[in-house]
Write an enzyme that holds these catalytic residues in place. Structure first.
Site, short mmCIF file in Angstrom:
data_model
loop_
_atom_site.label_atom_id
_atom_site.label_comp_id
_atom_site.label_asym_id
_atom_site.label_seq_id
_atom_site.Cartn_x
_atom_site.Cartn_y
_atom_site.Cartn_z
N LYS A 113 -11.27 1.25 3.39
CA LYS A 113 -10.93 -0.19 4.00
C LYS A 113 -11.90 -1.18 3.45
CE LYS A 113 -9.21 1.66 8.32
NZ LYS A 113 -9.28 2.95 8.39
C1 LIG Z 1 -8.08 4.09 8.22
C2 LIG Z 1 -8.16 5.58 7.54
C3 LIG Z 1 -7.15 6.23 7.05
C4 LIG Z 1 -5.54 5.74 7.47
O1 LIG Z 1 -5.28 4.71 6.80
P1 LIG Z 1 -4.04 3.78 7.24
O2 LIG Z 1 -3.77 2.47 6.46
O3 LIG Z 1 -4.19 3.50 8.86
O4 LIG Z 1 -2.76 4.76 7.36
C5 LIG Z 1 -7.29 7.18 6.36
N1 LIG Z 1 -8.65 7.56 5.93
C6 LIG Z 1 -9.69 7.00 6.07
C7 LIG Z 1 -10.94 7.52 5.82
C8 LIG Z 1 -9.58 5.75 6.89
O5 LIG Z 1 -10.72 5.12 7.42
#
Ligand SMILES: *Cc1c(COP(=O)(O)O)cnc(C)c1O
Length: 462
Positions: A113
């Site tokens: 993220k």
């Molecule tokens: C947010 C997140 C996901 C999921 O990603 P999306 O874009 O919501 O599908 C997967 N793994 C981790 C570690 C995350 O923080």
């Protein structure tokens, strides 16, 4: 580039407007009026670019005039610099013949993220630079999003950020990643309630349009288009690192809200050869069930070892459905209403089979998650976090002819309990977070009411 809403009821908007607004007025998600497409020669020219140079090539067609090229280059080179603690930013690691990990956890908060939120914080500041206006970000978190959003917004001149977490109910590492950021514009709120209470309060406050306008409130959740564009870049970057800009690669993506994998699909639309996009879910498997029978049906959220994928619905999936329904906003609106009223909707068999032409899926439960962490550790010495482990198993279950790259979405040290259980080893936090457990914390405690949260926001911005 102009943007429209997936529900057809919002006027055409610019990149700047969609980034600042987050959600369209009709409740829909913003999508570009059309997706840009690169020629094969153009894609070949990406072979030796640095991460931030490539980010410029991939992102600039979506901005088209809202940010002059020179400024965009500067923003991107600041975003993808030393805050990512690996010279390659997103390095690729081979774990077996034809199997790779794309490590997206070298950013400040150790999850993918950061790629989007480090950019978004800078875009907010850039877009508001000539005004005395501030944007107030409000969100609720049970984990990764809150800390990445805080890291992206801390110290930004035109941003105040308010993040609610349920008091005593997030892990110590995750709480401290938020509360040890001491910047004046960061406001952590420990709410006397659970995660649902936090979310409901945020929803209630966003529903108070007067308050929302008065404080220029916005969200940074995964439907913000500014986050999606940032994530398209590393699909091209992977193919460049593999020398496969002209040959197909498969990707397996640990999926919750469908943001990260949607970015892969957009890369494909823009011309990147992709064999398959594997939707890897945990037991919250609405998308995997959809892939079996075309029915998108809500159930209740179950807690798992991969909490960042514990979702009831996958918000960004709406963007894909919009495309596969001929960009018919009325049709999508009707489906979303059905979902609200009856808890489910169905798509036609012909549409499902088109979606299956590029997507595959697997669901992986907690037990398989642990077994996979343990197995990969034995095979390769590599320690996976539980989200990544789900991706790796799904990759193996759907393996085709092309090499498959699993997006490693988090660093194992963020989820030590699962890792210890699987391989008996305690994953160490990287150096920049090593002292985390001894740092000063700053947060406000707050009773379980929207009124109390409003009061905190008002006190700050008046
Ligand atoms: C947010 C997140 C996901 C999921 O990603 P999306 O874009 O919501 O599908 C997967 N793994 C981790 C570690 C995350 O923080």
């Amino acid at each position: 580039m102009k943007y429209i809403s997936t529900r057809g009821g919002h006027e055409v908007s610019s990149f700047r407007e969609v980034v600042l607004a987050g959600l369209a007025d009709d409740g829909g998600l913003f999508v570009p009026a059309s997706y840009p497409k690169f020629s094969a020669e153009k894609i070949q020219s990406f072979a030796n670019l640095s991460y931030s140079e490539l980010a410029f090539e991939v992102i600039s067609p979506f901005i088209d005039g809202d940010i002059p090229d020179e400024d965009l280059r500067k923003i991107l080179s600041e975003t993808y610099s030393e805050n990512f603690r690996h010279p390659k930013i997103a390095p690729l690691l081979k774990i077996a013949e034809g199997e790779y990990l794309l490590e997206l956890f070298h950013g400040p908060t150790l999850a993918f993220k950061d790629f989007a939120l480090q950019l978004l914080g800078r875009l907010f500041d850039y877009f508001l630079r000539d005004s005395d206006k501030k944007i107030s970000i409000l969100g609720a978190t049970s984990g990764d999003t809150g800390s990445a959003a805080i890291a992206g917004c801390a110290g930004r001149e035109h941003v105040e950020i308010y993040i609610l977490h349920p008091k005593g109910k997030v892990s110590e590492v995750q709480r401290r990643q938020m509360t040890t950021v001491l910047a004046d514009n960061v406001h952590n709120i420990a709410l006397d309630g659970n995660f649902d209470d936090c979310q409901n309060i945020v929803k209630e406050i966003f529903g108070d349009l007067e308050f929302k306008a008065q404080h220029n409130l916005s969200a940074v959740n995964s439907i913000n288009w500014g986050r999606i564009v940032a994530q398209i870049v590393y699909y091209f970057y992977t193919a460049a690192q593999l020398g496969r800009l002209d040959k197909p690669t498969a990707f397996s993506v640990p999926t919750g809200n469908f943001g990260d994998i949607l970015a892969g699909w957009i890369a494909h639309k823009m011309g990147l050869p992709i064999e398959k996009l594997v939707i890897a879910t945990n037991k919250n498997d609405i998308l995997h069930r959809f892939m079996q029978n075309g029915e998108y049906a809500k159930t209740k959220v179950e807690h798992s070892l991969s909490p960042s994928m514990d979702i009831q619905i996958s918000s960004n999936f709406e963007r894909l459905l919009f495309e596969y329904h001929g960009r018919d906003g009325d049709n999508i609106s009707a489906k979303i209403n059905e979902l609200k009223e009856q808890g489910a909707f169905k798509v036609e068999a012909g549409i499902l089979s088109k979606i299956k032409g590029i997507f595959a899926s697997s669901n992986v439960d907690d037990e398989e998650t642990i077994t996979t962490i343990s197995q990969i550790y034995k095979e390769s010495g590599e320690i996976l976090d539980p989200h990544t482990a789900i991706g790796v198993l799904a990759a193996r279950e759907n393996k085709g002819a092309a090499p498959v790259v699993t997006l490693a979405t988090a660093h194992p040290a963020k989820f030590p309990d699962a890792v210890v259980k699987a391989c008996g080893k305690h994953p160490e936090l990287p150096e920049h977070l090593a002292g985390l457990l001894h740092r000063e914390e700053k947060f406000a405690e707050c009773e379980n009411s929207a009124e109390a949260v409003r009061a905190i926001i008002s006190a700050k911005s008046s």
